[in-house]
Design an enzyme around this catalytic site. Structure first.
Site, PDB file in Angstrom:
ATOM      1  N   PRO A  57       0.834  -1.196   0.000  1.00  0.00           N
ATOM      2  CA  PRO A  57       0.000   0.000   0.000  1.00  0.00           C
ATOM      3  C   PRO A  57       0.878   1.259   0.000  1.00  0.00           C
ATOM      4  O   PRO A  57       1.923   1.280   0.660  1.00  0.00           O
ATOM      5  CB  PRO A  57      -0.830  -0.107   1.280  1.00  0.00           C
ATOM      6  CG  PRO A  57      -0.200  -1.182   2.100  1.00  0.00           C
ATOM      7  CD  PRO A  57       0.632  -2.031   1.199  1.00  0.00           C
TER       8      PRO A  57
ATOM      9  N   GLY B  31       3.914   3.342   5.317  1.00  0.00           N
ATOM     10  CA  GLY B  31       4.969   2.928   6.249  1.00  0.00           C
ATOM     11  C   GLY B  31       5.608   1.602   5.899  1.00  0.00           C
ATOM     12  O   GLY B  31       6.481   1.123   6.615  1.00  0.00           O
ATOM     13  N   LEU B  32       5.176   0.990   4.782  1.00  0.00           N
ATOM     14  CA  LEU B  32       5.760  -0.299   4.398  1.00  0.00           C
ATOM     15  C   LEU B  32       6.893  -0.158   3.379  1.00  0.00           C
ATOM     16  O   LEU B  32       7.366  -1.150   2.829  1.00  0.00           O
ATOM     17  CB  LEU B  32       4.674  -1.225   3.846  1.00  0.00           C
ATOM     18  CG  LEU B  32       3.743  -1.820   4.904  1.00  0.00           C
ATOM     19  CD1 LEU B  32       2.604  -2.577   4.262  1.00  0.00           C
ATOM     20  CD2 LEU B  32       4.505  -2.744   5.840  1.00  0.00           C
ATOM     21  N   GLY B  33       7.292   1.067   3.110  1.00  0.00           N
ATOM     22  CA  GLY B  33       8.444   1.274   2.225  1.00  0.00           C
ATOM     23  C   GLY B  33       8.105   1.121   0.758  1.00  0.00           C
ATOM     24  O   GLY B  33       8.968   0.762  -0.050  1.00  0.00           O
ATOM     25  N   SER B  34       6.856   1.434   0.407  1.00  0.00           N
ATOM     26  CA  SER B  34       6.434   1.269  -0.987  1.00  0.00           C
ATOM     27  C   SER B  34       7.345   2.030  -1.963  1.00  0.00           C
ATOM     28  O   SER B  34       7.784   1.475  -2.972  1.00  0.00           O
ATOM     29  CB  SER B  34       4.975   1.733  -1.105  1.00  0.00           C
ATOM     30  OG  SER B  34       4.697   2.183  -2.372  1.00  0.00           O
ATOM     31  N   SER B  35       7.661   3.287  -1.647  1.00  0.00           N
ATOM     32  CA  SER B  35       8.440   4.066  -2.621  1.00  0.00           C
ATOM     33  C   SER B  35       9.863   3.518  -2.738  1.00  0.00           C
ATOM     34  O   SER B  35      10.396   3.417  -3.854  1.00  0.00           O
ATOM     35  CB  SER B  35       8.422   5.558  -2.295  1.00  0.00           C
ATOM     36  OG  SER B  35       8.984   5.773  -1.032  1.00  0.00           O
ATOM     37  N   ALA B  36      10.475   3.125  -1.614  1.00  0.00           N
ATOM     38  CA  ALA B  36      11.834   2.565  -1.704  1.00  0.00           C
ATOM     39  C   ALA B  36      11.808   1.235  -2.455  1.00  0.00           C
ATOM     40  O   ALA B  36      12.700   0.949  -3.261  1.00  0.00           O
ATOM     41  CB  ALA B  36      12.420   2.373  -0.309  1.00  0.00           C
TER      42      ALA B  36
ATOM     43  N   ASP C  22      14.963   3.590   4.838  1.00  0.00           N
ATOM     44  CA  ASP C  22      14.086   2.807   3.944  1.00  0.00           C
ATOM     45  C   ASP C  22      14.875   2.218   2.776  1.00  0.00           C
ATOM     46  O   ASP C  22      14.835   1.014   2.524  1.00  0.00           O
ATOM     47  CB  ASP C  22      12.952   3.686   3.391  1.00  0.00           C
ATOM     48  CG  ASP C  22      11.845   3.924   4.405  1.00  0.00           C
ATOM     49  OD1 ASP C  22      12.104   3.768   5.612  1.00  0.00           O
ATOM     50  OD2 ASP C  22      10.726   4.275   3.991  1.00  0.00           O
TER      51      ASP C  22
HETATM   52  O1  PMV Z   1       8.400   6.365   5.015  1.00  0.00           O
HETATM   53  P1  PMV Z   1       8.045   5.702   6.292  1.00  0.00           P
HETATM   54  O2  PMV Z   1       6.626   5.862   6.672  1.00  0.00           O
HETATM   55  O3  PMV Z   1       8.543   4.312   6.389  1.00  0.00           O
HETATM   56  O4  PMV Z   1       8.803   6.512   7.483  1.00  0.00           O
HETATM   57  C1  PMV Z   1      10.154   6.689   7.438  1.00  0.00           C
HETATM   58  C2  PMV Z   1      10.726   6.733   8.805  1.00  0.00           C
HETATM   59  C3  PMV Z   1      10.965   8.099   9.419  1.00  0.00           C
HETATM   60  O5  PMV Z   1      11.883   7.869  10.476  1.00  0.00           O
HETATM   61  C4  PMV Z   1       9.670   8.671   9.978  1.00  0.00           C
HETATM   62  C5  PMV Z   1      11.566   9.099   8.443  1.00  0.00           C
HETATM   63  C6  PMV Z   1      12.971   8.758   8.007  1.00  0.00           C
HETATM   64  O6  PMV Z   1      13.402   9.343   7.005  1.00  0.00           O
HETATM   65  O7  PMV Z   1      13.652   7.948   8.639  1.00  0.00           O
END
Ligand code: PMV
Length: 311
Positions: free
Chosen positions: A98, A102-107, A149
């Site tokens: 999704p 927070g699951l790292g979709s973009s990375a 990420d």
């Molecule tokens: O992109 P997310 O939702 O996995 O969050 C990244 C983690 C944070 O610590 C909030 C930001 C970061 O750049 O490390």
């Protein structure tokens, strides 16, 4: 035709504090992946056609604007491979992750694009280079990312991460059974990150103290992971969550899922990633996994993923 993929990720401990120099621990989620297929286009085509059928997108690279993360991943990779203007290919991108949760979709999408292009064009890239390109894509779209990420996704191993340091790959002595509950509330990482920055600037003493407390939790968690003390890890997750709540990064939906998971017997539960929406994470014993899953669904989780993390 070439296929490549990349895993999602979950931050076990230390999100947000990691932006301020504290350590964090993240793990790859190898069962939840982004996949990229690359095919040569017919002779006479001009350029790179990008398709992401899950999100109904189809466009030529030359028409994509600088804000587009898929296009940025392709452009930066072709630059790295010194192939900018000379390829006629078709990329199809699919993801089970999704977006903005927070699951790292973009990375994961960036790393899958980089792996697929370099494999298809027969120019292999080192894992450090893959991670660096994915970091540059994150920088274009997320402001001041810590780099956690792209690192965990590119290395696809549990990492102990401190900003601007070499990532340390950490051994995990007993498998972790994790259940992820998705609130269904998407949240761009940059929003909680910049809100927290404003709060920290107004009250650096309190927030700095909380970041240090989180850093200590992460150091303890590393030892617990290495020694296989799963129950203590659950307690540390709860402590990390309490500090994230103090910083105002939780939400009604996250709280409801976290409470439900704990009540159903999870060893610990916390938000994971940027917070204010997105996902929560529960650590369970294998025999309570089903009960916790049901409790999360009943508490309103839009999706639930059960996953095991090991070496
Ligand atoms: O992109 P997310 O939702 O996995 O969050 C990244 C983690 C944070 O610590 C909030 C930001 C970061 O750049 O490390």
């Amino acid at each position: 035709m070439t296929l490549a993929n990349a895993s999602g990720k979950a931050i076990l401990f230390g999100e947000h504090a990691v932006v301020y120099g504290q350590p964090a621990i993240a793990v790859p989620l190898s069962h939840i992946r982004a996949t990229v297929q690359v095919e040569n286009l017919d002779p006479g085509s001009t350029g790179v056609l990008i398709e992401a059928p899950d999100i109904h997108q189809s466009y030529w690279l030359r028409e994509a604007d600088g804000e587009n993360p898929l296009a940025s991943a392709v452009r930066l990779t072709l630059d790295e491979l010194n192939l900018k203007a000379s390829v006629d290919i078709h990329l199809t991108i699919r993801s089970q992750l999704p977006i903005a949760s927070g699951l790292g979709s973009s990375a994961a999408v960036s790393v899958a694009v980089i792996r697929a292009l370099s494999a298809h064009l027969e120019k292999p890239l080192e894992v450090e280079t893959i991670s660096k390109i994915a970091y540059r894509v994150e920088c274009l779209h997320h402001g001041t990312p810590s780099g956690i990420d792209n690192t965990v996704v590119a290395y696809e191993k549990p990492v102990y991460f401190i900003r601007e340091n070499e990532p340390e790959l950490i051994p995990i002595s007993s498998p972790l059974n994790l259940i992820i509950g998705d609130t269904g509330v998407s949240m761009r990482t940059s929003i909680p990150v910049s809100l927290l920055r404003e709060r920290w600037e107004k009250d650096p003493g309190t927030y700095g103290g909380w970041f240090e407390e989180i850093g200590e939790i992460v150091i303890n968690a590393r030892t617990m992971l290495e020694t296989g003390s799963i129950e203590s890890l659950g307690t540390l997750m709860d402590q990390n969550q309490a500090l994230l709540e103090d910083m105002g990064l939780s939400s009604f939906e996250l709280q409801r899922l976290i409470r439900a998971a704990r009540k159903a017997g999870a060893l610990g539960a916390k938000l994971s990633g940027a917070g204010m929406g997105g996902i929560m994470l529960a650590l369970v014993e294998p025999d309570t996994a089903q009960i916790v899953e049901t409790a999360l669904r009943e508490a309103g989780a839009k999706q639930v993923f059960i996953t095991e993390v090991d070496e």
